[in-house]
Design a protein around this motif. Structure first.
Motif, PDB file in Angstrom:
ATOM      1  N   LEU A 148      -6.025  -6.713 -14.683  1.00  0.00           N
ATOM      2  CA  LEU A 148      -5.247  -7.414 -13.678  1.00  0.00           C
ATOM      3  C   LEU A 148      -4.495  -6.470 -12.748  1.00  0.00           C
ATOM      4  O   LEU A 148      -4.016  -6.884 -11.694  1.00  0.00           O
ATOM      5  CB  LEU A 148      -4.253  -8.363 -14.362  1.00  0.00           C
ATOM      6  N   SER A 149      -4.368  -5.202 -13.143  1.00  0.00           N
ATOM      7  CA  SER A 149      -3.648  -4.230 -12.318  1.00  0.00           C
ATOM      8  C   SER A 149      -4.632  -3.474 -11.434  1.00  0.00           C
ATOM      9  O   SER A 149      -5.709  -3.091 -11.894  1.00  0.00           O
ATOM     10  CB  SER A 149      -2.894  -3.234 -13.206  1.00  0.00           C
ATOM     11  N   PRO A 150      -4.271  -3.244 -10.165  1.00  0.00           N
ATOM     12  CA  PRO A 150      -5.150  -2.450  -9.309  1.00  0.00           C
ATOM     13  C   PRO A 150      -5.213  -1.007  -9.794  1.00  0.00           C
ATOM     14  O   PRO A 150      -4.177  -0.405 -10.092  1.00  0.00           O
ATOM     15  CB  PRO A 150      -4.490  -2.554  -7.930  1.00  0.00           C
ATOM     16  N   ALA A 184       1.213   0.896  -9.938  1.00  0.00           N
ATOM     17  CA  ALA A 184       0.037   0.024 -10.036  1.00  0.00           C
ATOM     18  C   ALA A 184       0.283  -1.109 -11.019  1.00  0.00           C
ATOM     19  O   ALA A 184      -0.120  -2.262 -10.779  1.00  0.00           O
ATOM     20  CB  ALA A 184      -1.183   0.841 -10.451  1.00  0.00           C
ATOM     21  N   LYS A 185       0.951  -0.817 -12.134  1.00  0.00           N
ATOM     22  CA  LYS A 185       1.276  -1.858 -13.113  1.00  0.00           C
ATOM     23  C   LYS A 185       2.163  -2.936 -12.503  1.00  0.00           C
ATOM     24  O   LYS A 185       2.156  -4.086 -12.952  1.00  0.00           O
ATOM     25  CB  LYS A 185       1.981  -1.250 -14.326  1.00  0.00           C
ATOM     26  N   ARG A 186       2.919  -2.558 -11.478  1.00  0.00           N
ATOM     27  CA  ARG A 186       3.811  -3.519 -10.812  1.00  0.00           C
ATOM     28  C   ARG A 186       3.127  -4.178  -9.625  1.00  0.00           C
ATOM     29  O   ARG A 186       3.771  -4.888  -8.846  1.00  0.00           O
ATOM     30  CB  ARG A 186       5.093  -2.809 -10.367  1.00  0.00           C
ATOM     31  N   GLY A 187       1.829  -3.926  -9.455  1.00  0.00           N
ATOM     32  CA  GLY A 187       1.071  -4.633  -8.436  1.00  0.00           C
ATOM     33  C   GLY A 187       0.861  -3.905  -7.130  1.00  0.00           C
ATOM     34  O   GLY A 187       0.299  -4.482  -6.185  1.00  0.00           O
ATOM     35  N   TYR A 188       1.266  -2.634  -7.046  1.00  0.00           N
ATOM     36  CA  TYR A 188       1.084  -1.885  -5.807  1.00  0.00           C
ATOM     37  C   TYR A 188      -0.313  -1.272  -5.741  1.00  0.00           C
ATOM     38  O   TYR A 188      -0.900  -0.906  -6.768  1.00  0.00           O
ATOM     39  CB  TYR A 188       2.145  -0.779  -5.682  1.00  0.00           C
ATOM     40  N   ASP A 189      -0.823  -1.162  -4.539  1.00  0.00           N
ATOM     41  CA  ASP A 189      -2.114  -0.537  -4.280  1.00  0.00           C
ATOM     42  C   ASP A 189      -1.840   0.927  -3.941  1.00  0.00           C
ATOM     43  O   ASP A 189      -1.409   1.237  -2.828  1.00  0.00           O
ATOM     44  CB  ASP A 189      -2.815  -1.258  -3.128  1.00  0.00           C
ATOM     45  N   VAL A 190      -2.080   1.825  -4.880  1.00  0.00           N
ATOM     46  CA  VAL A 190      -1.609   3.206  -4.775  1.00  0.00           C
ATOM     47  C   VAL A 190      -2.775   4.170  -4.598  1.00  0.00           C
ATOM     48  O   VAL A 190      -3.798   4.076  -5.298  1.00  0.00           O
ATOM     49  CB  VAL A 190      -0.810   3.622  -6.029  1.00  0.00           C
ATOM     50  N   ALA A 212       0.846  -1.194   0.000  1.00  0.00           N
ATOM     51  CA  ALA A 212       0.000   0.000   0.000  1.00  0.00           C
ATOM     52  C   ALA A 212       0.881   1.244   0.000  1.00  0.00           C
ATOM     53  O   ALA A 212       1.644   1.474   0.941  1.00  0.00           O
ATOM     54  CB  ALA A 212      -0.929   0.011   1.207  1.00  0.00           C
ATOM     55  N   VAL A 213       0.780   2.046  -1.067  1.00  0.00           N
ATOM     56  CA  VAL A 213       1.664   3.193  -1.264  1.00  0.00           C
ATOM     57  C   VAL A 213       0.834   4.465  -1.381  1.00  0.00           C
ATOM     58  O   VAL A 213      -0.135   4.525  -2.140  1.00  0.00           O
ATOM     59  CB  VAL A 213       2.524   3.019  -2.534  1.00  0.00           C
ATOM     60  N   LEU A 214       1.234   5.491  -0.641  1.00  0.00           N
ATOM     61  CA  LEU A 214       0.604   6.809  -0.693  1.00  0.00           C
ATOM     62  C   LEU A 214       1.512   7.743  -1.475  1.00  0.00           C
ATOM     63  O   LEU A 214       2.655   7.976  -1.084  1.00  0.00           O
ATOM     64  CB  LEU A 214       0.377   7.345   0.727  1.00  0.00           C
ATOM     65  N   SER A 221      -2.618  19.039   4.747  1.00  0.00           N
ATOM     66  CA  SER A 221      -3.785  18.948   5.628  1.00  0.00           C
ATOM     67  C   SER A 221      -4.723  17.794   5.324  1.00  0.00           C
ATOM     68  O   SER A 221      -5.640  17.532   6.104  1.00  0.00           O
ATOM     69  CB  SER A 221      -4.586  20.257   5.563  1.00  0.00           C
ATOM     70  N   VAL A 222      -4.550  17.084   4.210  1.00  0.00           N
ATOM     71  CA  VAL A 222      -5.500  16.045   3.832  1.00  0.00           C
ATOM     72  C   VAL A 222      -5.539  14.936   4.877  1.00  0.00           C
ATOM     73  O   VAL A 222      -4.535  14.609   5.494  1.00  0.00           O
ATOM     74  CB  VAL A 222      -5.150  15.481   2.435  1.00  0.00           C
ATOM     75  N   LYS A 223      -6.738  14.399   5.073  1.00  0.00           N
ATOM     76  CA  LYS A 223      -6.917  13.285   6.017  1.00  0.00           C
ATOM     77  C   LYS A 223      -7.690  12.185   5.297  1.00  0.00           C
ATOM     78  O   LYS A 223      -8.829  12.380   4.882  1.00  0.00           O
ATOM     79  CB  LYS A 223      -7.660  13.753   7.276  1.00  0.00           C
ATOM     80  N   LEU A 224      -7.055  11.039   5.165  1.00  0.00           N
ATOM     81  CA  LEU A 224      -7.648   9.907   4.476  1.00  0.00           C
ATOM     82  C   LEU A 224      -8.047   8.849   5.497  1.00  0.00           C
ATOM     83  O   LEU A 224      -7.373   8.652   6.501  1.00  0.00           O
ATOM     84  CB  LEU A 224      -6.659   9.303   3.473  1.00  0.00           C
ATOM     85  N   GLY A 225      -9.123   8.151   5.210  1.00  0.00           N
ATOM     86  CA  GLY A 225      -9.517   7.050   6.077  1.00  0.00           C
ATOM     87  C   GLY A 225      -8.818   5.773   5.646  1.00  0.00           C
ATOM     88  O   GLY A 225      -7.953   5.761   4.774  1.00  0.00           O
ATOM     89  N   GLY A 226      -9.192   4.681   6.261  1.00  0.00           N
ATOM     90  CA  GLY A 226      -8.650   3.392   5.874  1.00  0.00           C
ATOM     91  C   GLY A 226      -7.409   3.001   6.642  1.00  0.00           C
ATOM     92  O   GLY A 226      -6.962   3.688   7.565  1.00  0.00           O
ATOM     93  N   SER A 227      -6.846   1.890   6.242  1.00  0.00           N
ATOM     94  CA  SER A 227      -5.675   1.333   6.925  1.00  0.00           C
ATOM     95  C   SER A 227      -4.429   2.161   6.625  1.00  0.00           C
ATOM     96  O   SER A 227      -4.342   2.819   5.582  1.00  0.00           O
ATOM     97  CB  SER A 227      -5.451  -0.107   6.464  1.00  0.00           C
ATOM     98  N   PRO A 228      -3.446   2.125   7.522  1.00  0.00           N
ATOM     99  CA  PRO A 228      -2.202   2.873   7.264  1.00  0.00           C
ATOM    100  C   PRO A 228      -1.440   2.287   6.087  1.00  0.00           C
ATOM    101  O   PRO A 228      -1.530   1.098   5.778  1.00  0.00           O
ATOM    102  CB  PRO A 228      -1.420   2.717   8.575  1.00  0.00           C
ATOM    103  N   PHE A 229      -0.672   3.149   5.436  1.00  0.00           N
ATOM    104  CA  PHE A 229       0.099   2.749   4.262  1.00  0.00           C
ATOM    105  C   PHE A 229       1.448   2.167   4.668  1.00  0.00           C
ATOM    106  O   PHE A 229       1.954   2.426   5.767  1.00  0.00           O
ATOM    107  CB  PHE A 229       0.299   3.959   3.340  1.00  0.00           C
ATOM    108  N   ASP A 230       2.020   1.410   3.733  1.00  0.00           N
ATOM    109  CA  ASP A 230       3.332   0.804   3.957  1.00  0.00           C
ATOM    110  C   ASP A 230       4.465   1.710   3.502  1.00  0.00           C
ATOM    111  O   ASP A 230       5.611   1.520   3.902  1.00  0.00           O
ATOM    112  CB  ASP A 230       3.414  -0.531   3.220  1.00  0.00           C
ATOM    113  N   ALA A 231       4.155   2.666   2.636  1.00  0.00           N
ATOM    114  CA  ALA A 231       5.160   3.618   2.160  1.00  0.00           C
ATOM    115  C   ALA A 231       4.444   4.889   1.728  1.00  0.00           C
ATOM    116  O   ALA A 231       3.299   4.858   1.282  1.00  0.00           O
ATOM    117  CB  ALA A 231       5.959   3.055   0.993  1.00  0.00           C
TER     118      ALA A 231
END
Length: 259
Positions: free
Chosen positions: A88-90, A58-64, A42-44, A101-111
């Protein structure tokens, strides 16, 4: 008209930077992910622009998830993602927002990423810390933070010069001139862009934007990262995995880990 990444400039952006090797940059990111044992995919992408890094990841399979304050840049990114990614790509998620200032919901990112000098667009200490704080708030402990910035010793040694760039476009050309003034006390460069779009040798559009850019020094980066919960683990000349920065390294790549 002055500003940053307005509609007209955004529409010429990919054309002006068509010679930038995004494939090599994303390959470099993957090497860094491997070297520092990225856990998860998971990449931000903060300041994602037209999605050049996000789509390739994304083409390499990362959830961006990409964030940018320019609606026109995001519109272009979404169109490109739809056209270039197969089923096949996310699909990257693109969100309009200010990275301070942006605030996103969801799980924390890995990078978290700030590529193409995005951190440098935050010209005050408060803005830099706010952007880094946003990155830290959205990643888990142990996650990676990667950014490239203008390197202060090189900016003061080489110093910016006036430049003109001409690129071919359908039916004509795009011409961009650049003039930069330095404020060494503020660690800031004011970059004045003038862009002309020509069709059949006639000017059909003219744009003017001024981008204020911060440049950074090593101890300054370490202190700012530390203040927002990151530890600087690498500082390299951008584009060379092994080279330490010198007074000729205009761009440097910083890698930090969330504490």
């Amino acid at each position: 008209m002055t500003g940053t990444f307005g509609t007209d400039y955004a529409q010429q952006y990919d054309l002006l930077y068509q010679d930038k090797d995004y494939d090599a940059e994303v390959a470099l990111l993957e090497r860094l992910f491997t070297r520092h044992a990225l856990r998860g995919n998971a990449v931000l992408d903060l300041g994602c622009g037209t999605g050049q890094h996000a789509i390739r990841l994304a083409k390499r399979g990362y959830d961006v998830t990409g964030v940018d304050r320019s609606p026109e840049m995001l519109r272009i990114a979404r169109v490109k993602a739809e056209q270039s990614l197969d089923e096949l790509s996310p699909q990257p998620s693109f969100v309009e927002g200010d990275i301070t200032s942006v605030k996103l919901g969801g799980s924390p990112f890995d990078a978290a990423l700030m590529m193409f000098a995005v951190l440098g667009y935050q010209v005050t200490n408060e803005a830099v810390r706010a952007a880094l704080g946003t990155a830290r708030a959205h990643v888990r402990s142990g996650a990676l933070f990667v950014c490239d910035v203008w390197y202060g010793p090189a900016v003061l040694s080489v110093r910016p010069s006036e430049r003109t760039k001409v690129v071919d476009a359908p039916g004509g050309q795009v011409i961009r001139s650049v003039r930069t003034s330095l404020d060494t006390f503020a660690h800031r460069a004011d970059v004045d862009y003038r862009v002309w779009r020509l069709h059949n040798k006639e000017v059909i559009a003219e744009m003017h934007e001024t981008h204020a850019m911060r440049f950074f020094f090593p101890q300054e980066l370490m202190l700012l990262f530390e203040a927002e919960g990151f530890e600087l683990v690498e500082l390299r000349a951008f584009g060379d995995d092994d080279a330490l920065p010198t007074e000729n390294s205009w761009n440097v790549l910083a890698v930090a880990r969330a504490k």
